[in-house]
Design a protein around this motif. Structure first.
Motif, short mmCIF file in Angstrom:
data_model
loop_
_atom_site.label_atom_id
_atom_site.label_comp_id
_atom_site.label_asym_id
_atom_site.label_seq_id
_atom_site.Cartn_x
_atom_site.Cartn_y
_atom_site.Cartn_z
N VAL A 1 -24.52 31.96 3.55
CA VAL A 1 -24.60 33.48 3.59
C VAL A 1 -26.13 33.79 3.08
O VAL A 1 -26.28 34.92 3.64
N VAL B 1 -16.63 33.87 11.06
CA VAL B 1 -16.62 32.86 10.50
C VAL B 1 -17.12 31.82 11.93
O VAL B 1 -15.72 31.56 12.17
N THR B 2 -17.69 31.22 12.03
CA THR B 2 -18.32 30.50 13.39
C THR B 2 -17.86 28.92 13.28
O THR B 2 -18.62 29.19 11.65
N GLU C 1 -21.38 28.05 11.54
CA GLU C 1 -22.00 28.27 10.89
C GLU C 1 -20.86 27.79 9.58
O GLU C 1 -21.90 26.52 8.29
N ARG D 1 -15.92 34.65 1.43
CA ARG D 1 -17.21 35.52 1.99
C ARG D 1 -16.07 37.70 1.41
O ARG D 1 -17.63 37.68 1.87
N ALA E 1 -22.84 23.77 9.35
CA ALA E 1 -24.18 23.92 8.69
C ALA E 1 -24.01 23.69 7.55
O ALA E 1 -24.68 23.27 6.72
N ASP F 1 -20.87 27.47 1.33
CA ASP F 1 -21.16 28.72 2.26
C ASP F 1 -21.91 30.13 1.89
O ASP F 1 -22.49 30.45 2.52
#
Length: 357
Positions: free
Chosen positions: A196, A330-331, A334, A132, A337, A192
């Motif tokens: 996002v 970043v959880t 997340e 990210r 998912a 990811d």
């Protein structure tokens, strides 16, 4: 952090590629964090850790670390994938905040169970999705925020390599318990990033292949994601790509953005370089281009300066979260998912069908 504040003490489990190249240098470079202990049973890696970080302590097993949990403020889990869930569970139950390398778990259900445990204990649980903070990803987010591409219709993302000979090791093991293969390795990154950028997925189609002689698990994988927003993402991860495609090709109603080449930060860390001035910067010759109606390879479009990559921002955000109680960068939800998509991709490839989420 004030000069008088005591750094948060970090225990790092695992000193292979992830631990030695990514986590240890980034932790050590982060104001407010101190690398306290490295856990590895390999004597050579213990020696390497002490040579690179003279003040660090070493331990042969995670249990030595957990026995003195009261001396630590954060545990980073950079050990093989199969150990992520049990070690994170043990750390959280010991009262320790946790960073886990991706993939956080083998299934979305396991990731959500970990998230629930962390919430129940009131502890940070963050997943190391460092890409990210890649230079191209940060640049694309800026372009999208500025509306430079109009409405995005299609997102192509490639994380391709040319490695015709398998290296072996757990990452290439065919044992499902190891959670190896490119779908869960590089796929964790590209999925990811797509989520996002463009939001939740509604449909997934995938093709996974084992191309190389002697390979045990997928080394050439394609994932198509339909987002609730209407964007379609085409994601490629491969170790068998003899001619590399663009890292990003993003097509919108106004213009497209094409960017070649990987972010330089991993290469710099592998070479022993450490964050400092001009970290993550890229030469102008590698900038992507924005334009319409022409190929960037024949001079079409306008070069767009690539924002510097910023892996150090991840651990800075972790330190901030531990200090002020804010959510981590970043959880685990997340990450869950993204695992929903990866699990759907595996089913899709196996059943040769499109999976609806």
């Amino acid at each position: 952090m004030s000069a008088a504040a005591t750094p948060l003490r970090v225990g790092l489990i695992g000193y292979g590629l992830a631990g030695s190249v990514f986590h240890a240098p980034l932790v050590a470079a982060t104001e407010g964090l101190a690398l306290d202990t490295v856990v590895t049973s390999n004597p050579e890696r213990q020696e390497q850790a002490r040579a690179e970080f003279p003040d660090v302590r070493t331990a042969a097993t995670p249990w030595e670390l957990f026995d003195r949990a009261d001396e630590l403020d954060l545990v980073v889990i950079a050990s093989p994938n199969r150990t992520h869930v049990p070690l994170a569970t043990t750390a959280l139950k010991a009262g320790l905040p946790v960073v886990v390398d991706k993939p956080v778990a083998g299934t979305a259900a396991e990731a959500r169970d970990l998230a629930a445990l962390a919430e129940e204990r009131g502890l940070l649980l963050s997943v190391f999705q460092n890409r990210r903070w890649d230079n191209d990803f940060l640049t694309l987010r800026r372009l999208l925020a500025d509306g430079a591409l109009g409405d995005v219709w299609r997102f192509e993302s490639r994380f391709e390599r040319w490695r015709p000979q398998p290296k072996g090791g757990w990452r290439e093991s065919g044992d499902p318990a190891e959670i190896g293969g490119l779908l869960y390795d590089l796929g964790s990154h590209v999925v990811d990033q797509a989520l996002v950028l463009f939001g939740p997925a509604t449909e997934v189609y995938a093709e996974t292949d084992v191309r190389r002689p002697g390979a045990e698990t997928d080394d050439d994988t394609f994932i198509a994601v339909t987002h609730a927003s209407g964007v379609r993402s085409h994601l490629y991860v491969s170790a068998t790509t003899s001619q590399l495609g663009p890292r990003f090709r993003v097509l919108g109603s106004r213009a497209g953005y094409v960017k070649y080449g990987l972010d330089p930060q991993e290469g710099a860390l592998r070479e022993g370089l450490r964050p400092g001035p001009k970290w993550g910067a890229e030469p102008e010759a590698l900038w992507g281009r924005v334009g319409a109606g022409e190929s960037p390879l024949t001079g079409g479009g306008t070069p767009v300066p690539t924002l510097p990559g910023d892996y150090p921002a991840y651990y800075a955000a972790v330190a901030g979260a531990l200090r002020d109680g804010a959510p981590g960068p970043v959880t685990a939800l997340e990450a869950a998912a993204a695992l929903d998509v990866l699990e759907a991709a595996r089913r899709s490839a196996h059943d040769r069908t499109t999976v609806t989420l």
